[in-house]
Motif scaffolding. Structure first.
Motif, PDB file in Angstrom:
ATOM      1  N   SER A  78       0.925  -1.651  -0.360  1.00  0.00           N
ATOM      2  CA  SER A  78       0.068   0.128  -0.108  1.00  0.00           C
ATOM      3  C   SER A  78       1.006   1.301  -0.132  1.00  0.00           C
ATOM      4  O   SER A  78       2.213   1.310   0.355  1.00  0.00           O
ATOM      5  CB  SER A  78      -1.119  -0.344   0.994  1.00  0.00           C
ATOM      6  OG  SER A  78       0.046   0.639   1.979  1.00  0.00           O
ATOM      7  N   ASP A  79       0.171   1.925  -0.320  1.00  0.00           N
ATOM      8  CA  ASP A  79       0.733   3.313  -0.376  1.00  0.00           C
ATOM      9  C   ASP A  79       0.497   4.589   0.258  1.00  0.00           C
ATOM     10  O   ASP A  79       1.452   5.040   1.318  1.00  0.00           O
ATOM     11  CB  ASP A  79       0.595   3.972  -1.831  1.00  0.00           C
ATOM     12  CG  ASP A  79       1.027   4.135  -3.143  1.00  0.00           C
ATOM     13  OD1 ASP A  79       1.817   3.263  -3.159  1.00  0.00           O
ATOM     14  OD2 ASP A  79      -0.023   3.464  -4.420  1.00  0.00           O
ATOM     15  N   ILE A  80      -0.576   4.020   1.413  1.00  0.00           N
ATOM     16  CA  ILE A  80      -1.169   5.422   2.737  1.00  0.00           C
ATOM     17  C   ILE A  80      -1.958   3.858   3.564  1.00  0.00           C
ATOM     18  O   ILE A  80      -2.755   2.839   2.706  1.00  0.00           O
ATOM     19  CB  ILE A  80      -2.804   6.265   1.564  1.00  0.00           C
ATOM     20  CG1 ILE A  80      -1.096   7.036   0.984  1.00  0.00           C
ATOM     21  CG2 ILE A  80      -2.524   6.968   2.769  1.00  0.00           C
ATOM     22  CD1 ILE A  80      -2.201   8.179   0.698  1.00  0.00           C
ATOM     23  N   VAL A  81      -1.736   4.326   4.469  1.00  0.00           N
ATOM     24  CA  VAL A  81      -2.502   3.520   5.224  1.00  0.00           C
ATOM     25  C   VAL A  81      -4.042   4.344   6.088  1.00  0.00           C
ATOM     26  O   VAL A  81      -3.287   6.060   6.883  1.00  0.00           O
ATOM     27  CB  VAL A  81      -1.771   3.390   6.536  1.00  0.00           C
ATOM     28  CG1 VAL A  81      -2.854   2.120   7.162  1.00  0.00           C
ATOM     29  CG2 VAL A  81      -1.147   1.745   6.120  1.00  0.00           C
ATOM     30  N   ILE A  82      -4.726   3.937   6.645  1.00  0.00           N
ATOM     31  CA  ILE A  82      -6.551   5.082   7.436  1.00  0.00           C
ATOM     32  C   ILE A  82      -6.299   4.292   7.950  1.00  0.00           C
ATOM     33  O   ILE A  82      -6.429   3.332   7.894  1.00  0.00           O
ATOM     34  CB  ILE A  82      -7.239   5.063   6.563  1.00  0.00           C
ATOM     35  CG1 ILE A  82      -7.358   6.343   4.996  1.00  0.00           C
ATOM     36  CG2 ILE A  82      -8.763   5.716   7.064  1.00  0.00           C
ATOM     37  CD1 ILE A  82      -7.944   6.722   3.798  1.00  0.00           C
ATOM     38  N   ALA A  83      -6.457   4.535   9.238  1.00  0.00           N
ATOM     39  CA  ALA A  83      -6.690   3.955  10.867  1.00  0.00           C
ATOM     40  C   ALA A  83      -7.645   4.263  11.562  1.00  0.00           C
ATOM     41  O   ALA A  83      -7.497   5.364  11.275  1.00  0.00           O
ATOM     42  CB  ALA A  83      -4.961   3.227  11.481  1.00  0.00           C
ATOM     43  N   LEU A  84      -8.851   3.892  10.850  1.00  0.00           N
ATOM     44  CA  LEU A  84     -10.165   4.126  12.254  1.00  0.00           C
ATOM     45  C   LEU A  84     -10.061   3.922  13.659  1.00  0.00           C
ATOM     46  O   LEU A  84     -10.043   2.019  13.610  1.00  0.00           O
ATOM     47  CB  LEU A  84     -11.326   4.081  10.931  1.00  0.00           C
ATOM     48  CG  LEU A  84     -12.553   3.975  11.714  1.00  0.00           C
ATOM     49  CD1 LEU A  84     -13.712   5.518  10.473  1.00  0.00           C
ATOM     50  CD2 LEU A  84     -13.374   3.446  12.725  1.00  0.00           C
ATOM     51  N   PHE A  85     -10.434   3.963  13.923  1.00  0.00           N
ATOM     52  CA  PHE A  85     -10.377   4.047  15.813  1.00  0.00           C
ATOM     53  C   PHE A  85     -11.775   4.391  16.140  1.00  0.00           C
ATOM     54  O   PHE A  85     -11.944   5.772  15.846  1.00  0.00           O
ATOM     55  CB  PHE A  85      -9.593   5.059  17.244  1.00  0.00           C
ATOM     56  CG  PHE A  85      -8.445   4.118  16.726  1.00  0.00           C
ATOM     57  CD1 PHE A  85      -7.937   3.163  17.409  1.00  0.00           C
ATOM     58  CD2 PHE A  85      -7.260   4.274  16.062  1.00  0.00           C
ATOM     59  CE1 PHE A  85      -6.747   2.603  17.756  1.00  0.00           C
ATOM     60  CE2 PHE A  85      -5.802   4.060  16.141  1.00  0.00           C
ATOM     61  CZ  PHE A  85      -5.891   2.884  16.506  1.00  0.00           C
ATOM     62  N   GLY A  86     -12.548   3.946  16.429  1.00  0.00           N
ATOM     63  CA  GLY A  86     -13.983   3.841  16.862  1.00  0.00           C
ATOM     64  C   GLY A  86     -14.209   4.311  18.341  1.00  0.00           C
ATOM     65  O   GLY A  86     -13.491   3.518  19.363  1.00  0.00           O
ATOM     66  N   GLU A  87     -15.567   4.308  18.218  1.00  0.00           N
ATOM     67  CA  GLU A  87     -16.032   3.812  20.059  1.00  0.00           C
ATOM     68  C   GLU A  87     -16.361   2.367  20.585  1.00  0.00           C
ATOM     69  O   GLU A  87     -16.171   2.651  21.255  1.00  0.00           O
ATOM     70  CB  GLU A  87     -16.577   4.765  20.309  1.00  0.00           C
ATOM     71  CG  GLU A  87     -16.204   6.394  19.970  1.00  0.00           C
ATOM     72  CD  GLU A  87     -17.444   7.963  19.955  1.00  0.00           C
ATOM     73  OE1 GLU A  87     -17.944   8.115  21.394  1.00  0.00           O
ATOM     74  OE2 GLU A  87     -17.549   8.803  19.048  1.00  0.00           O
ATOM     75  N   LYS A  88     -17.390   2.257  19.801  1.00  0.00           N
ATOM     76  CA  LYS A  88     -18.215   0.630  19.976  1.00  0.00           C
ATOM     77  C   LYS A  88     -16.844  -0.558  20.410  1.00  0.00           C
ATOM     78  O   LYS A  88     -17.485  -0.944  20.900  1.00  0.00           O
ATOM     79  CB  LYS A  88     -18.934   0.466  18.409  1.00  0.00           C
ATOM     80  CG  LYS A  88     -19.890  -0.701  19.256  1.00  0.00           C
ATOM     81  CD  LYS A  88     -20.842  -0.418  18.557  1.00  0.00           C
ATOM     82  CE  LYS A  88     -22.445  -1.521  18.761  1.00  0.00           C
ATOM     83  NZ  LYS A  88     -23.043  -2.137  17.604  1.00  0.00           N
ATOM     84  N   TYR A  89     -15.832  -0.678  19.415  1.00  0.00           N
ATOM     85  CA  TYR A  89     -15.449  -1.600  19.682  1.00  0.00           C
ATOM     86  C   TYR A  89     -13.987  -1.422  20.333  1.00  0.00           C
ATOM     87  O   TYR A  89     -13.163  -0.868  20.355  1.00  0.00           O
ATOM     88  CB  TYR A  89     -14.576  -2.861  18.537  1.00  0.00           C
ATOM     89  CG  TYR A  89     -16.699  -3.268  17.943  1.00  0.00           C
ATOM     90  CD1 TYR A  89     -17.564  -3.630  18.041  1.00  0.00           C
ATOM     91  CD2 TYR A  89     -17.108  -2.143  16.638  1.00  0.00           C
ATOM     92  CE1 TYR A  89     -17.990  -4.389  17.536  1.00  0.00           C
ATOM     93  CE2 TYR A  89     -18.389  -2.089  16.061  1.00  0.00           C
ATOM     94  CZ  TYR A  89     -18.953  -3.592  16.581  1.00  0.00           C
ATOM     95  OH  TYR A  89     -20.214  -3.931  16.052  1.00  0.00           O
TER      96      TYR A  89
END
Length: 148
Positions: A78-89
C-alpha cells in the motif's frame, strides 16, 4: 498516478464501504486493501488451512498467523494507511496496524473521535494526519491529487 490505500480498523461496521463509495464518487484513482472483513472467516482461516486445532488458543494462534501474513503483504504494497478508531469496539488491531504502518514508513491518516484524543495522543502525534471523520480523511486523500 493510482494509489493503494490500506484500510485498518474494526471490521464490524460499514465504514470501509463509506470510504470506498465517497472515493468513487470523487473519481479518485485509488484502490483499497485491508484485513479480511468476514469475521467468521478471519477467525477460522487457520483451521481452514491447517485443519482442526485442539483448543481455542491454538485456533486463535493459527488464524492470527495467516491474518498477520495478509496484513504484512497488503500493507507493504500500500501507499497510504488509514486507521479508524471507533468508539464501539476494542481497537487493539487498529493500534497494531497503525503502529505497523509507522514502522514501515507508510503515510498514516488516523481517524479518531475527539473523545479518544487522550488515549491516542502519542499515536496521533506520529501519524501524518489526524482527523475526526471519514469525510475529513477523504478530503486529505483528495488533496493529494489537487493541482492548484
Amino acid at each position: 498516478m493510482e494509489l493503494t490505500v490500506y484500510l485498518a480498523g474494526e471490521i464490524h461496521s460499514s465504514w470501509r464501504d463509506e470510504v470506498k463509495e465517497k472515493v468513487r464518487s470523487l473519481k479518485l484513482p485509488i484502490s483499497f486493501v485491508g484485513p479480511m472483513e468476514n469475521h467468521d472467516r478471519s477467525d477460522s482461516i487457520g483451521e481452514e488451512i491447517l485443519g482442526k486445532q485442539p483448543n481455542a488458543v491454538l485456533r486463535d494462534e493459527t488464524a492470527s498467523s495467516f491474518n498477520n501474513l495478509r496484513t504484512s503483504v497488503l500493507m507493504q504494497k500500500s501507499d497510504i494507511v488509514i486507521a479508524l478508531f471507533g468508539e464501539k469496539y476494542k481497537q487493539w488491531n487498529t493500534a497494531m496496524d497503525a503502529s505497523t504502518a509507522l514502522s514501515l514508513g507508510k503515510p498514516l491518516i488516523l481517524i479518531r473521535p475527539e473523545q479518544l484524543h487522550h488515549p491516542l495522543k502519542e499515536l496521533s502525534s506520529k501519524a501524518n494526519v489526524t482527523v475526526e471523520t471519514v469525510n475529513q480523511a477523504i478530503k486529505a486523500l483528495s488533496y493529494i491529487f489537487d493541482t492548484e
